[in-house]
Enzyme design. Structure first.
Site, PDB file in Angstrom:
ATOM      1  N   TYR A 140       0.844  -1.196   0.000  1.00 30.93           N
ATOM      2  CA  TYR A 140       0.000   0.000   0.000  1.00 30.93           C
ATOM      3  C   TYR A 140       0.874   1.240   0.000  1.00 30.93           C
ATOM      4  O   TYR A 140       1.326   1.715   1.039  1.00 30.93           O
ATOM      5  CB  TYR A 140      -0.933   0.002   1.202  1.00 30.93           C
ATOM      6  CG  TYR A 140      -1.868  -1.177   1.281  1.00 30.93           C
ATOM      7  CD1 TYR A 140      -2.077  -2.014   0.189  1.00 30.93           C
ATOM      8  CD2 TYR A 140      -2.556  -1.468   2.453  1.00 30.93           C
ATOM      9  CE1 TYR A 140      -2.929  -3.096   0.264  1.00 30.93           C
ATOM     10  CE2 TYR A 140      -3.424  -2.555   2.535  1.00 30.93           C
ATOM     11  CZ  TYR A 140      -3.599  -3.369   1.444  1.00 30.93           C
ATOM     12  OH  TYR A 140      -4.445  -4.441   1.524  1.00 30.93           O
ATOM     13  N   PHE A 182     -13.400  -5.508   0.711  1.00 34.68           N
ATOM     14  CA  PHE A 182     -14.545  -4.966  -0.020  1.00 34.68           C
ATOM     15  C   PHE A 182     -15.825  -5.280   0.763  1.00 34.68           C
ATOM     16  O   PHE A 182     -16.800  -5.805   0.215  1.00 34.68           O
ATOM     17  CB  PHE A 182     -14.613  -5.555  -1.421  1.00 34.68           C
ATOM     18  CG  PHE A 182     -15.359  -4.701  -2.427  1.00 34.68           C
ATOM     19  CD1 PHE A 182     -15.623  -3.360  -2.184  1.00 34.68           C
ATOM     20  CD2 PHE A 182     -15.795  -5.235  -3.617  1.00 34.68           C
ATOM     21  CE1 PHE A 182     -16.298  -2.587  -3.105  1.00 34.68           C
ATOM     22  CE2 PHE A 182     -16.466  -4.475  -4.555  1.00 34.68           C
ATOM     23  CZ  PHE A 182     -16.723  -3.141  -4.294  1.00 34.68           C
ATOM     24  N   GLY A 207     -20.825  -3.383  -3.799  1.00 33.45           N
ATOM     25  CA  GLY A 207     -21.007  -2.385  -4.836  1.00 33.45           C
ATOM     26  C   GLY A 207     -22.420  -1.922  -5.053  1.00 33.45           C
ATOM     27  O   GLY A 207     -22.669  -0.908  -5.689  1.00 33.45           O
TER      28      GLY A 207
END
Length: 330
Positions: free
Chosen positions: A109, A254, A258
């Site tokens: 990251y 996640f 979505g």
């Protein structure tokens, strides 16, 4: 084998984070004061489903089940320094101020940036804070995520993370992916050597299937698995079941999902409206209730979103709401 590149909830998938609730005004955080610690009360529940608010990694490392993913505190595309460095430091400090004691990061990251920011913001670390980092993905350039799980690389990665995080031992070190060019046994063998040397406390996996978990456990004790999982995407359901059976922590990346194709009157929106909270909180509350081994690590670079996410630990869905949301995946 699941996709290992990268963790969309905190990075590449941000552009896809058009979650249905984006159009809803985010509810006021359930946190009346800046020094509030949100953990301690019962989290979201349904009868016979997860009631505990903490989990012991490896049986001896207790953490609150809602953590923080430190992927999105870096620059755009998970590359370089954030545009507002001071804000990133504030987000990290606020997270621990709210009672978050599990921060997930990785050497990829930035690369390196997330780990450096964590140390800058929080060192010397609050008592009980668990920093989980990962190695095995390299970043040749922006948008590139290349596996390298060769033993010599992983050993160097561990040493690098120790230095950046200013630690003598990493509480949880996770293999970021399975390198198709390197047998998982060789990769885990290198991490076991680092563990035997006192540089790693516990070892976890990321982006694996049940067979790979079984192979890994023959080499070294595994305490956690980090795979993509949310209300709509449950391709790792078999991995979650495996983690429940073996009492391994399951860190869903996640975790918000979505919201693709969901109608406005879907159960997420209905529950959010009923409780006067955001759909983000509802999605996280559903995860917390889904399994006692579930350790969501939502990531954000926004103080407001951080407080909204963390407040999900106190949200209680009704059994009917939980079942209706659970049915979304079909």
């Amino acid at each position: 084998m699941t996709n290992g590149f990268p963790e969309p909830s905190q990075g590449r998938g941000v552009t896809r984070r058009t979650f249905l609730g984006m159009s809803l005004a985010s509810a006021a955080a359930l946190l009346p004061g800046k020094s509030d610690v949100i953990f301690g009360a019962q989290s979201s529940t349904t009868p016979t489903i997860a009631m505990n608010t903490t989990f012991k990694l490896g049986g001896d490392l207790a953490v609150n089940r809602l953590g923080f993913g430190a992927m999105r505190i870096t620059g755009e595309g998970i590359w370089g320094w954030p545009p507002d460095r001071e804000n990133a430091l504030k987000v990290l400090r606020r997270a621990t101020g709210l009672g978050v004691d599990l921060i997930d990061t990785a050497d990829a990251y930035g690369p390196d940036t997330s780990e450096l920011l964590i140390a800058e913001a929080l060192y010397p670390y609050p008592k009980g804070l668990v920093i989980a980092t990962k190695g095995g993905l390299t970043r040749p350039g922006p948008g590139e995520w290349v596996p390298n799980c060769r033993p010599e690389h992983l050993k160097q990665a561990v040493e690098g993370s120790l230095k950046r995080l200013r630690l003598e031992r990493i509480d949880l070190y996770q293999l970021h992916t399975v390198d198709p060019k390197v047998p998982i046994e060789e990769s885990l063998g290198a991490l076991k050597q680092m563990q035997d040397a006192g540089k790693i406390r516990h070892i976890g996996l990321s982006n694996v299937d049940p067979e790979e978990i079984a192979r890994a456990r023959k080499i070294v004790p595994i305490v956690s698995v980090q795979n993509r999982y949310n209300i709509e995407d449950r391709k790792s359901e078999n991995v979650l079941v495996c983690c429940e059976k073996e009492n391994l922590g399951f860190l869903p990346w996640f975790p918000i999902g979505g919201g693709s194709g969901l109608k406005p009157e879907n159960p997420l929106n209905l529950a959010a409206k009923a409780h006067g909270v955001s759909v983000y909180q509802v999605a996280l509350a559903w995860l917390l209730a889904r399994s006692p081994v579930m350790l969501p690590i939502p990531g954000t670079s926004s103080l407001t979103h951080l407080e909204d996410n963390v407040a999900a630990a106190k949200l209680k869905l009704t059994p009917e709401e939980w079942k209706a949301i659970d049915a979304i995946a079909g």
